[in-house]
Scaffold this active site. Structure first.
Site, short mmCIF file in Angstrom:
data_model
loop_
_atom_site.label_atom_id
_atom_site.label_comp_id
_atom_site.label_asym_id
_atom_site.label_seq_id
_atom_site.Cartn_x
_atom_site.Cartn_y
_atom_site.Cartn_z
N GLU A 122 53.71 -98.71 -20.76
CA GLU A 122 53.81 -100.16 -20.83
C GLU A 122 53.45 -100.74 -19.48
OE1 GLU A 122 57.60 -101.81 -21.96
OE2 GLU A 122 56.73 -103.78 -22.26
N GLY A 262 63.23 -100.16 -14.13
CA GLY A 262 64.55 -99.56 -14.35
C GLY A 262 64.48 -98.43 -15.37
N ALA A 263 63.82 -98.70 -16.49
CA ALA A 263 63.73 -97.71 -17.55
C ALA A 263 62.73 -98.17 -18.59
CB ALA A 263 65.09 -97.51 -18.21
N MET A 264 62.34 -97.23 -19.46
CA MET A 264 61.29 -97.52 -20.45
C MET A 264 61.65 -96.91 -21.81
SD MET A 264 58.43 -98.84 -21.20
CE MET A 264 57.79 -98.71 -22.88
N GLU A 265 61.45 -97.72 -22.85
CA GLU A 265 61.93 -97.39 -24.20
C GLU A 265 60.97 -96.58 -25.05
OE1 GLU A 265 60.92 -100.47 -23.13
OE2 GLU A 265 60.00 -101.62 -24.75
N ASN A 266 60.13 -95.72 -24.48
CA ASN A 266 59.21 -94.89 -25.29
C ASN A 266 59.94 -94.32 -26.51
OD1 ASN A 266 57.39 -94.96 -22.96
ND2 ASN A 266 58.89 -93.57 -22.07
N GLU A 299 67.56 -99.92 -23.53
CA GLU A 299 66.41 -99.13 -23.98
C GLU A 299 66.65 -98.57 -25.38
OE1 GLU A 299 64.06 -99.85 -22.21
OE2 GLU A 299 65.04 -100.31 -20.31
N HIS A 302 66.02 -101.20 -28.01
CA HIS A 302 64.61 -101.48 -28.27
C HIS A 302 64.09 -100.69 -29.48
CE1 HIS A 302 62.89 -104.17 -25.36
NE2 HIS A 302 63.16 -103.44 -24.29
N GLU A 321 61.83 -108.41 -25.34
CA GLU A 321 62.68 -108.34 -24.15
C GLU A 321 63.83 -109.35 -24.18
OE1 GLU A 321 62.73 -105.85 -22.44
OE2 GLU A 321 60.73 -104.96 -22.60
N1 BES Z 1 60.07 -102.30 -21.45
C1 BES Z 1 60.78 -102.40 -20.23
C2 BES Z 1 60.23 -101.55 -19.12
C3 BES Z 1 58.93 -102.02 -18.54
C4 BES Z 1 58.83 -103.22 -17.92
C5 BES Z 1 57.82 -101.23 -18.54
C6 BES Z 1 57.62 -103.61 -17.36
C7 BES Z 1 56.63 -101.65 -18.00
C8 BES Z 1 56.53 -102.83 -17.39
C9 BES Z 1 62.25 -102.01 -20.40
O1 BES Z 1 62.75 -102.15 -21.67
C10 BES Z 1 63.04 -102.95 -19.55
O2 BES Z 1 63.09 -104.10 -19.86
N2 BES Z 1 63.60 -102.45 -18.46
C11 BES Z 1 64.30 -103.25 -17.50
C12 BES Z 1 65.77 -103.02 -17.54
C13 BES Z 1 66.45 -103.80 -18.60
C14 BES Z 1 67.91 -103.47 -18.71
C15 BES Z 1 66.32 -105.30 -18.42
C16 BES Z 1 63.77 -102.84 -16.15
O3 BES Z 1 63.13 -101.80 -16.07
O4 BES Z 1 63.98 -103.58 -15.20
ZN ZN Z 2 63.30 -104.06 -22.26
#
Ligand code: BES
Ligand code: ZN
Length: 869
Positions: A122, A262-266, A299, A302, A321
Site C-alpha cells: 500500500e 505503524g502497521a499494514m493490513e495485508n 489492522e 480492516h 481508514e
Molecule cells: N493501511 C494502513 C497502513 C499504510 C498507510 C500503508 C499508508 C501504506 C501507506 C494501516 O491500516 C494504518 O492505517 N496504519 C496506521 C496505524 C493505525 C492504527 C491508524 C499507521 O501505520 O500509522
Molecule cells: Zn488503517
C-alpha cells in the site's frame, strides 16, 4: 505551482482490463529477487485499448503472452509503465523481472530489514515487485510460491492458506500459499527470513477455531504475549460488537524493525512495525501497551472494512481508514474507560487535524486531486474521517448503525466501492439522509465553528437555545449537518431530565441558524455542549469562569468535565499570551482551585484526574490564536502558565504522591495504568514547580522504578532541567537498554525534547553517533520527530531548529522520500508564523528543493507549504 502531474477524482475511469488471477513464483537469493509472474487478463473496455501495466524499478528478463515470447518491438517500458499493444480480449501474461531488495531503502515494494525479506504494497508498492494493474479496483486471487535458502529463511509466508511446502536442491526450500479471497494488489504480502514464532490456537465466541501466529526476530519473541492477547481480544470484539467473523483459519502477524508506518493490513499476513507488537512491563509503557492493542485491533478490523470491502480508488481512502479508526477507537473504549479514550482521541484530533485543516496542507476527507497518494494518509483522512463515522453513529444510534453496517457488508462484500456507497447504506438503514447535506463533511475542508447562546424567559418559563454556524473557514462555505449532544445543569448541580428521562439530548443542526425552545422549565439552566465531542468543530458559548468550574464538578459526561477544564487552561493561556494581567490573576486562582478539587475528589477515576490535571499541549492551544502567532509570546506564556499552576498544586501533589501507590506490577492492566498516569502527571507538576528541592526524589523514582511507565515518568521529570542528575539517569538508561532499539528510541526522544541552551549541540552529536541508524524510520522519528515537536528549540529565533531538521531530512530525502515528506509536514505552520521565521523556513525548504533526484512526494509537500504563504 509546478509541473507536478495531478491525479484527479473527476478523471476516474474503470480499467480497460481486469485481472482474474495471479500466480507468482518469488525466488529470493542474497538480497535479490526474481519474480516469475503469470496473470490472466480479460478486456473490459475498448477493443483497441493497449494493455498498460504499472511497474517501477524493475529489470525485465522476459515477457510472454499465452506462452509465446514477446518480441522486443511488441512492448515498451519506460521505468513507470509497461505498454503492450495488440493484445487479445482474454490472455495470460507471463513476466520475469529482477528486483534489488537490498538496494531498496524506500521501504516500499520488496526489501530486506535485519535479514528479513518483506513487502509493503500500500498504496503503490506492488508495482515495485512486478508489473500489474496496481490500483484498488482490480481484484484477483493470488497463488504464491516462495523459494529461498532454508537456513537463512526457514520461514516463508504469504497471504491465505499454506497448501504445500518442501525441499529443493542446494539447501533451498519452498512454500506455496493460496489466497482464495480476491483482493487488490495493495494487500499482497510476502515475508521470508529467520523468524521465531509465537503461536496460539483459539476458539472464538462464535465457535471459530483459529490459529494465530506472531513472527519476529528470535531475540524479541518473548515480548509478543501482550500483542497476542490483544489480537484475541480484537477477534472476540469484532464478533460480538459488529457480528463480523474472520474468514480464514490462520492469521499471521510479522513484526519488522524497518517499517515506514505503524502497521499494514495485508490479507491474513499483517506486517507491523516492531513498535506496535513488542512490549513487556520492563520495556514498554502503559501508553505503548494501549498503542499495541489499538493498532493490532485496527489492522485486524480492516479484514472487513478495507479488505473484503475495499476502495474504488485512493480518493476513497477514508472509506476504509476513517471507518477502521472509528472501529479501533470503539474497541479501545470498550476495553478501557470510554470517556478517557474519547478525550485522548479528541486531544489528538485538535492538536494534529485541526492544525492541518487550518494550514496549506488542508484538504477534504475525500480529496479532489493529489500528486503523490502517500502524502494523503493524513490526520484529515484518518481522524476527521473517523469523526464523520462517529457522527453517523451519534445521529442514528448503535442499533441503526449496525443495521447500516450489515447492509454495507451484504451489498458490497467483494467489491471496491466509494464513500457514497457507505453513506447510502447508512441512509437506507436509518432513514436519515446522509447522502444529502451531511455529505459535505467529506467534500469540504476546514473546521466549522458554531456559536451557541441561550436565553431564559421568566414569564413564559421557556429556555431558548440558539446555534449559529460560522462557515467562513469551511470551503466552499455552506451549513453542515452537525449533531450536538448536550445537557442542562442547574445551580445545585442537578441534570435536567428531558421528556424521555434522558440526561442528555441530541440536537441535529441542519441550518446556518437554529433555535430550540425548551418549555415549562424552572430557573436558569446551564447548557453543557457537545458531550463526547459529538462533532469535530470549534464552538463558543459565553461561559463565566465559574460556570466552567461548575461543569468540571457536576456534569455527568466525562468528556464534558475535562473539556470545561481545558477551556479554563485555554483562557489562562490566552491571558498570558496577551499579557492581560487582570484576567490572568483571576483565572490562575480559579483554575488552580479547580485542579485542587479535582485531585481531592472521590467521584473521579484516577485516569480522569490525570486528564483534568494535564495542561493541553501548546500545539493545540495556539490553534485558536489570531495569526501571525507571536512565537516568543507563545513560549513565554507556556512557561509561565505551567510554572504557576504547578507551583500552586505542588504541595497537594507531593502529599498525594507520598500516599501508598496502589498500582500492582504483574502485567498491564487498564486500572493500574490510570493510577500510574495520575502519578506521572503529578510528578511532572513537581518537576515544573521545582527549584531544585525535588531532584533527589526524581532520581529515587528512576532508580526504584518497577516498570517502564514509572521509569519514563521519572525521566520526564528529570528532563525538565539539564544537570548532573539528568545526565546520570539518561546515561544509565541508555546503557541498561542498549540492546533494545525501541527503548533507545525513548532515549532519543527524551534528548530531543530538552529545552536548555546546550540541547541542540547534544542532539546534533547524537544524530552523528554510530548507533543512530538514520535509515531506520523509528530512529529518525524518535530524534528528529521529537525535536520538531519541541517548540522551544524548533522555533529558535535564529533558525537553528529549522536548519537542524532540514539537515536531517536532507540525509534521507532521496533514500526514503515517504518518510521525508511526512517529516516536512511540521513546516506547514510557516503560514501562521512571523515574517522572520517564515523567511527562515522558506530558505530551508527552498534549499531542500535543490537536492538532485527529489521525489514527487517531497516536492508536493514543499510546494504546497510555500504556495500557502
Ligand atoms: N493501511 C494502513 C497502513 C499504510 C498507510 C500503508 C499508508 C501504506 C501507506 C494501516 O491500516 C494504518 O492505517 N496504519 C496506521 C496505524 C493505525 C492504527 C491508524 C499507521 O501505520 O500509522
Ligand atoms: Zn488503517
Amino acid at each position: 505551482m509546478s509541473e507536478l502531474a495531478l491525479t484527479r477524482l473527476a478523471d476516474y475511469q474503470p480499467p480497460d482490463f481486469t485481472t482474474l488471477s495471479h500466480v507468482l513464483r518469488v525466488v529470493l537469493d542474497d538480497g535479490e529477487a526474481e519474480i516469475h509472474h503469470q496473470q490472466r487478463f480479460v478486456r473490459q473496455g475498448a477493443s483497441n485499448a493497449a494493455l498498460v501495466l504499472d511497474g517501477e524499478a524493475l529489470t525485465v528478463q522476459s515477457l510472454a503472452i499465452d506462452g509465446v515470447a514477446l518480441e522486443s518491438t511488441a512492448w515498451q517500458y519506460d521505468g513507470k509503465q509497461l505498454i503492450i499493444t495488440d493484445v487479445p480480449d482474454a490472455f495470460a501474461l507471463k513476466s520475469v523481472v529482477h528486483v534489488d531488495a537490498d538496494g531498496n531503502k524506500e521501504l516500499s515494494g520488496l526489501y530486506r530489514s535485519n535479514g528479513i525479506y518483506c513487502t509493503q504494497c500500500e498504496a503503490q508498492g506492488f508495482r515495485r515487485i512486478s508489473f500489474a494493474l496496481d490500483r484498488p479496483d482490480v481484484l484477483a486471487t493470488y497463488d504464491v510460491r516462495i523459494e529461498a535458502d532454508q537456513a537463512r529463511c526457514p520461514v516463508l509466508l504469504s497471504n491465505g492458506d499454506l497448501i504445500d511446502q518442501g525441499m529443493l536442491d542446494n539447501g533451498r526450500h519452498y512454500a506455496h500459499w493460496h489466497d482464495p479471497h480476491p483482493k487488490p494488489s495493495y494487500l499482497f504480502a510476502v515475508v521470508a527470513g529467520d523468524l521465531a514464532e509465537a503461536q496460539r490456537s483459539v476458539t472464538t465466541p462464535h465457535g471459530n477455531e483459529l490459529d494465530l501466529c506472531i513472527y519476529t526476530e528470535a531475540a524479541f519473541i518473548e515480548q509478543t504475549d501482550f500483542a497476542m492477547d490483544s489480537l484475541v481480544h480484537a477477534i472476540e470484539w469484532d464478533e460480538t460488537r459488529f457480528d463480523l467473523d474472520y474468514d480464514l483459519t490462520r492469521f499471521n502477524i510479522v513484526a519488522i524493525s524497518d517499517f515506514n508506518m505503524g502497521a499494514m493490513e495485508n490479507k491474513s499476513l499483517n506486517v507491523f512495525n516492531t513498535r506496535f507488537v513488542l512490549g513487556d512491563t520492563a520495556t514498554a509503557t502503559d501508553q505503548d501497551f494501549q498503542g499495541i492493542e489499538s493498532v493490532i485491533g485496527h489492522e485486524y478490523f480492516h479484514n472487513w472494512t478495507g479488505n473484503r470491502i475495499t476502495c474504488r480508488d485512493w480518493f476513497q481512502l477514508s472509506l476504509k481508514e476513517g471507518l477502521t479508526v472509528f472501529r479501533d477507537q470503539e474497541f479501545s473504549a470498550d476495553r478501557g474507560e470510554a470517556a478517557l479514550e474519547r478525550i485522548a482521541n479528541v486531544n489528538m484530533l485538535r492538536r494534529v487535524q485541526f492544525a492541518e485543516d487550518a494550514g496549506p496542507l488542508a484538504h477534504p476527507v475525500q480529496p479532489q486531486a493529489y500528486a503523490a497518494i502517500d502524502n494523503f494518509y493524513t490526520a484529515t483522512v484518518y481522524e476527521k474521517g473517523a469523526e464523520i463515522i462517529r457522527m453517523y453513529h451519534t445521529i442514528i444510534g448503535e442499533e441503526a448503525f449496525q443495521a447500516g453496517m450489515r447492509l454495507y457488508v451484504q451489498r458490497h462484500d467483494g467489491q471496491a466501492v466509494r464513500i457514497e456507497d457507505f453513506a447510502a447504506c447508512m441512509s437506507e438503514a436509518s432513514g436519515f439522509p446522509f447522502d444529502g447535506d451531511f455529505f459535505r463533511w467529506y467534500t469540504h475542508q476546514g473546521t466549522p465553528r458554531v456559536v451557541f447562546s441561550s436565553h431564559y424567559d421568566e414569564a413564559s418559563r421557556c429556555l431558548t437555545l440558539r446555534a449559529e454556524q460560522q462557515t467562513e473557514k469551511v470551503k466552499p462555505q455552506a451549513a453542515l449537518v452537525i449533531p450536538v449532544v448536550f445537557s442542562l445543569l442547574n445551580k445545585a448541580g442537578e441534570v435536567y431530565r428531558f421528556s424521555d428521562e434522558a440526561a442528555s439530548d441530541l440536537w441535529v443542526l441542519e441550518e446556518a441558524v437554529e433555535e430550540r425552545v425548551i418549555h415549562d422549565i424552572d430557573g436558569e439552566w446551564l447548557p453543557v455542549w457537545l458531550h463526547g465531542f459529538s462533532a469535530p468543530i470549534y464552538y463558543d458559548y459565553g461561559y463565566q469562569h465559574a460556570d466552567l468550574a461548575h461543569i468540571v464538578a457536576h456534569a455527568d459526561d466525562g468528556f464534558a468535565r475535562v473539556e470545561a477544564m481545558q477551556t479554563l487552561y485555554r483562557r489562562l493561556f490566552n491571558a498570558a499570551y496577551q499579557q492581560d494581567e487582570a484576567t490572568y490573576q483571576t483565572l490562575i486562582s480559579a483554575t488552580s482551585a479547580v485542579m485542587g478539587n479535582a485531585l481531592a475528589s472521590d467521584a473521579r477515576s484516577a485516569g480522569e484526574k490525570a486528564l483534568l490535571l494535564s495542561i493541553p499541549a501548546t500545539a493545540s492551544l495556539i490553534n485558536a490564536l489570531a495569526t501571525p502567532w507571536d512565537m516568543d509570546a507563545v513560549l513565554g506564556a507556556e512557561i509561565r502558565l505551567r510554572h504557576d499552576l504547578s507551583s500552586m498544586l505542588a504541595e497537594q501533589a507531593d502529599a498525594y504522591l507520598q500516599q501508598d501507590d496502589t498500582s500492582t506490577d504483574s502485567a498491564y492492566s487498564a486500572a493500574d495504568a490510570q493510577i500510574r498516569q495520575l502519578r506521572a502527571v503529578l510528578l511532572a507538576h513537581l518537576a515544573e514547580a521545582d527549584s531544585g528541592q525535588w531532584r533527589a526524589r526524581f532520581t529515587g523514582a528512576y532508580e526504584q522504578a518497577r516498570n517502564m511507565s514509572e521509569r519514563m515518568a521519572a525521566l520526564h521529570a528529570l528532563n525538565v532541567r539539564h544537570d548532573a542528575a539528568r545526565e546520570a539517569a539518561l546515561a544509565d538508561f541508555a546503557e541498561r537498554f542498549a540492546d533494545y532499539p525501541l527503548v533507545l528510541d525513548k532515549y532519543y526522544a527524551l534528548q530531543a525534547s530538552a529545552k536548555d541552551e546546550g540541547a541542540l549541540a547534544r542532539i546534533n552529536a547524537l544524530s552523528e553517533r554510530e548507533g543512530f541508524v538514520i535509515s531506520n524510520p523509528n530512529r529518525f522519528r524518535a530524534l528528529v520527530g521529537a525535536f520538531a515537536q519541541n517548540l522551544t528549540l524548533f522555533h529558535a529565533p535564529d533558525g537553528s531548529g529549522y536548519r537542524f531538521v532540514i539537515g536531517q531530512i536532507r540525509r534521507i530525502v532521496t533514500l526514503n522520500p515517504q518518510l521525508a515528506a511526512r517529516m516536512l509536514n511540521t513546516f506547514a505552520v510557516a503560514a501562521q508564523l512571523d515574517s522572520s521565521r517564515q523567511g527562515l523556513m522558506t530558505g530551508e525548504l527552498n534549499s531542500l528543493l535543490e537536492v538532485d533526484g527529489i521525489s514527487t512526494d517531497v516536492r508536493e509537500v514543499i510546494e504546497r507549504i510555500l504556495g500557502g504563504l
